[in-house]
Design an enzyme around this catalytic site. Structure first.
Site, PDB file in Angstrom:
ATOM      1  N   HIS A   1       0.797  -1.181  -0.024  1.00 34.37           N
ATOM      2  CA  HIS A   1       0.055  -0.046  -0.056  1.00 34.37           C
ATOM      3  C   HIS A   1       0.669   1.387   0.050  1.00 34.37           C
ATOM      4  CE1 HIS A   1      -4.005  -1.936   0.791  1.00 34.37           C
ATOM      5  NE2 HIS A   1      -3.359  -2.834   1.030  1.00 34.37           N
TER       6      HIS A   1
ATOM      7  N   ASP B   1       3.284   9.815  -0.321  1.00 33.09           N
ATOM      8  CA  ASP B   1       2.166   8.851  -0.135  1.00 33.09           C
ATOM      9  C   ASP B   1       1.884   7.853  -1.046  1.00 33.09           C
ATOM     10  OD1 ASP B   1      -0.166   8.136   1.557  1.00 33.09           O
ATOM     11  OD2 ASP B   1      -0.913  10.333   1.817  1.00 33.09           O
TER      12      ASP B   1
HETATM   13  P1  ADP Z   1      -2.958   6.431   5.329  1.00 28.73           P
HETATM   14  O1  ADP Z   1      -3.266   5.130   4.763  1.00 28.73           O
HETATM   15  O2  ADP Z   1      -1.482   6.971   5.354  1.00 28.73           O
HETATM   16  O3  ADP Z   1      -3.734   6.414   6.624  1.00 28.73           O
HETATM   17  P2  ADP Z   1      -5.083   7.339   3.484  1.00 28.73           P
HETATM   18  O4  ADP Z   1      -5.612   8.879   3.121  1.00 28.73           O
HETATM   19  O5  ADP Z   1      -4.937   6.543   2.163  1.00 28.73           O
HETATM   20  O6  ADP Z   1      -3.842   7.497   4.480  1.00 28.73           O
HETATM   21  O7  ADP Z   1      -6.067   6.893   4.543  1.00 28.73           O
HETATM   22  C1  ADP Z   1      -6.600   7.483   5.600  1.00 28.73           C
HETATM   23  C2  ADP Z   1      -7.900   6.526   5.865  1.00 28.73           C
HETATM   24  O8  ADP Z   1      -8.152   6.996   7.707  1.00 28.73           O
HETATM   25  C3  ADP Z   1      -9.160   7.156   5.346  1.00 28.73           C
HETATM   26  O9  ADP Z   1     -10.022   6.412   4.989  1.00 28.73           O
HETATM   27  C4  ADP Z   1      -9.708   8.303   6.286  1.00 28.73           C
HETATM   28  O10 ADP Z   1     -11.124   8.366   5.945  1.00 28.73           O
HETATM   29  C5  ADP Z   1      -9.311   7.663   7.672  1.00 28.73           C
HETATM   30  N1  ADP Z   1      -9.286   8.661   8.535  1.00 28.73           N
HETATM   31  C6  ADP Z   1      -8.618   9.760   8.538  1.00 28.73           C
HETATM   32  N2  ADP Z   1      -8.893  10.552   9.584  1.00 28.73           N
HETATM   33  C7  ADP Z   1      -9.609  10.106  10.237  1.00 28.73           C
HETATM   34  C8  ADP Z   1     -10.225  10.296  11.669  1.00 28.73           C
HETATM   35  N3  ADP Z   1      -9.841  11.290  12.137  1.00 28.73           N
HETATM   36  N4  ADP Z   1     -11.451   9.506  11.998  1.00 28.73           N
HETATM   37  C9  ADP Z   1     -11.686   8.193  11.196  1.00 28.73           C
HETATM   38  N5  ADP Z   1     -11.101   7.990   9.992  1.00 28.73           N
HETATM   39  C10 ADP Z   1      -9.938   8.804   9.578  1.00 28.73           C
HETATM   40  C1  G6P Z   2      -1.227   3.036   6.189  1.00 32.40           C
HETATM   41  C2  G6P Z   2      -0.642   1.561   5.946  1.00 32.40           C
HETATM   42  C3  G6P Z   2      -1.479   0.666   6.796  1.00 32.40           C
HETATM   43  C4  G6P Z   2      -1.837   0.926   7.973  1.00 32.40           C
HETATM   44  C5  G6P Z   2      -2.338   2.087   8.143  1.00 32.40           C
HETATM   45  C6  G6P Z   2      -2.684   2.852   9.709  1.00 32.40           C
HETATM   46  O1  G6P Z   2      -2.395   3.160   5.598  1.00 32.40           O
HETATM   47  O2  G6P Z   2      -0.405   1.473   4.607  1.00 32.40           O
HETATM   48  O3  G6P Z   2      -0.743  -0.599   6.651  1.00 32.40           O
HETATM   49  O4  G6P Z   2      -2.620  -0.001   8.763  1.00 32.40           O
HETATM   50  O5  G6P Z   2      -1.408   3.315   7.751  1.00 32.40           O
HETATM   51  O6  G6P Z   2      -1.616   2.740  10.329  1.00 32.40           O
HETATM   52  P1  G6P Z   2      -1.535   1.810  11.580  1.00 32.40           P
HETATM   53  O7  G6P Z   2      -0.140   1.790  12.011  1.00 32.40           O
HETATM   54  O8  G6P Z   2      -2.465   2.414  12.637  1.00 32.40           O
HETATM   55  O9  G6P Z   2      -1.966   0.252  11.182  1.00 32.40           O
END
Ligand code: ADP
Ligand code: G6P
Length: 466
Positions: free
Chosen positions: A162, A370
């Site tokens: 990812h 990202d």
């Molecule tokens: P990452 O994979 O690095 O976390 P992404 O933007 O691909 O970044 O995904 C983040 C996910 O987490 C999204 O689906 C978003 O809706 C969710 N998310 C982000 N902030 C919050 C929050 N404050 N509460 C709940 N869900 C959240």
């Molecule tokens: C990114 C990573 C995921 C991970 C998520 C949240 O999306 O690619 O593998 O699950 O961040 O991070 P966390 O450490 O809370 O699993």
């Protein structure tokens, strides 16, 4: 022991343990892109999700969630410290994100990474029916495909990363680089977010392991491992439907009122992570105020930064710095009852997130690096009114698909300020024609399309996700 024909293996299960306001223990969907992507496609399928429930000690037995059987893998306090917080999130995470923070290397962490990967491989081997499809996810588990193949040669094994896969110059720093590449190559199909990542991986397989490799195929012993780009997405229809709900529309109006009915709302929603460019964005906004280009009363910023990996030192340092900067900006430019930056360090449910998206004129998604960034896609899907401007980093995977966004290099502070102004001052026609084009793309390139294309490539002829 329940066995399934489709097994997803990911470090994190799709549920988080939380404490409800009345003090009771409750489970809710965990934030983060991986869970957001996979949860909708497994929904109501006879699938098992193998993962960690987030605590230490014995693995809790969890009920099925939305038809998904949850198979928990226990992690001890040492495993969490050395595997999850250590090798996964202090070595690999920064290294794979352009080393925007310095990766840390400890030999002990590598031992833990192997140990935990073996535990996940064994759990997956138990959970899979004969000839099942096992789909391993992300950087925490790169040794699992190889270990699982040794345990269960009958399985079809997929691996999907990812996060970005780094250029060879960076990956070559990794002390155990050959073992790691061999682990991934245990899969039949290795998927990345972007074709550049597949190219980097092929180059490394050739350079480090001396394997014949193209950007589509790598020969390993008597097998051919296929590689390719499969940009991950979201459940577009679900987000559209959510954004159309009357309660969401009302909540969005209410949010704008609570913000003081400004002319423009700039929103950012991130995990609190140094890859997300939060500090650079705050600096750009505060300079726009200081330069007189925006007035706080007219243009407010909402920064949602959900807590993440809070025991890792680099994340603690980031949080302190972000909070100090928010305090500085509000101290300097805010007034009583009228802060410049509304900062929310908490998780929200999907309804609240959708309302925030609908309330925002500008969505600033400006990570330094990202893999994809699903928040950008969620914002686009939520704008069923074709309004809203997406300011998007060129260094997010999503930029390859959203060429109509207001694209920006987040390292270039002046460029970031100019692009924010461009989006703030854009005509409604310009904003909506860009948004329409991006929404059209997202309707066909949704999460089902992603899963179908990946699983069809993994098991030609079968389409478990369709
Ligand atoms: P990452 O994979 O690095 O976390 P992404 O933007 O691909 O970044 O995904 C983040 C996910 O987490 C999204 O689906 C978003 O809706 C969710 N998310 C982000 N902030 C919050 C929050 N404050 N509460 C709940 N869900 C959240
Ligand atoms: C990114 C990573 C995921 C991970 C998520 C949240 O999306 O690619 O593998 O699950 O961040 O991070 P966390 O450490 O809370 O699993």
């Amino acid at each position: 022991m329940r066995q399934s024909s489709l097994v997803v293996v990911a470090n994190r299960l799709p549920v988080d343990d939380t404490v409800a306001p009345d003090g009771a223990f409750e489970w809710r969907r965990s934030p983060g892109g991986l869970v957001s992507a996979l949860h909708p496609i497994l929904h109501d399928k006879p699938a098992t999700w193998v993962g960690w429930a987030g605590g230490t000690g014995d693995a809790p037995t969890l009920p099925d969630v939305d038809g998904i059987h949850l198979h928990t893998v226990p992690l001890s306090a040492d495993d969490v410290r050395e595997h999850y917080e250590g090798f996964a999130n202090a070595t690999l995470w920064p290294l794979y994100h352009d080393a925007v923070e310095q990766p840390v290397y400890h030999r002990r962490w590598w031992e833990a990474y192997q140990r935990v990967n073996r535990r996940f491989a064994e759990a997956a081997a138990q959970a899979a029916e004969p000839d099942a499809v096992v789909w391993v996810q992300d950087y925490h588990l790169q040794l699992v495909p190889g270990m699982l193949r040794a345990l269960r040669p009958d399985l079809r094994i997929g691996f999907f990363l990812h996060v970005p896969f780094p250029p060879p110059e960076l990956f070559m720093q990794l002390p155990r680089r050959a073992e790691l590449l061999l682990g991934i190559l245990g899969a039949d199909l290795v998927g990345f977010q972007r074709s550049q990542a597949a190219h980097n991986f092929a180059q490394l397989a050739n350079r480090v392991l001396k394997l014949p490799a193209t950007d589509r195929r790598i020969a390993v012993d008597d097998r051919v491992v296929r590689i390719g780009a499969f940009p991950v997405s979201i459940d577009t229809a679900e987000m559209e439907a959510l954004a159309r709900r009357p309660e969401v529309v009302q909540r969005a109006q209410r949010l704008r009122r609570d913000l003081g009915d400004p002319q423009k709302v700039i929103l950012s929603v991130d995990r609190m992570d140094y890859t997300k460019g939060i500090e650079q964005r705050l600096k750009a906004y505060s300079e726009l105020i200081a330069d007189g280009h925006v007035k706080v009363r007219d243009t407010v910023m909402v920064q949602v930064a959900v807590p993440s990996r809070e025991r890792v030192e680099q994340y603690q340092i980031l949080r302190d710095r972000v909070e100090r900067e928010v305090g500085r900006i509000n101290g300097e430019f805010g007034r009583v009852g009228e802060p410049a930056v509304h900062y929310l360090n908490q998780p929200f449910d999907r309804v609240e997130l959708a309302a925030l998206y609908r309330a925002a004129d500008i969505m600033a998604v400006t990570p330094l690096r990202d893999g994809m960034n699903l928040v950008a896609k969620e914002y686009v899907a939520a704008r069923v009114d074709d309004a809203g401007a997406l300011v998007l980093s060129e260094f997010a995977g999503a930029a390859a698909e959203f060429q109509q966004a207001y694209l920006v290099n987040p390292h270039d502070l002046d460029g970031l300020k100019l692009t924010l102004m461009h989006a703030l001052e854009a005509s409604p026609q310009d904003v909506s024609s860009r948004m329409r084009a991006m929404r059209g793309h997202l309707r066909t390139h949704d999460i089902q399309a992603w899963a179908t294309s990946y699983l069809n490539a993994l098991v030609p002829g079968a389409s478990p996700a369709a």
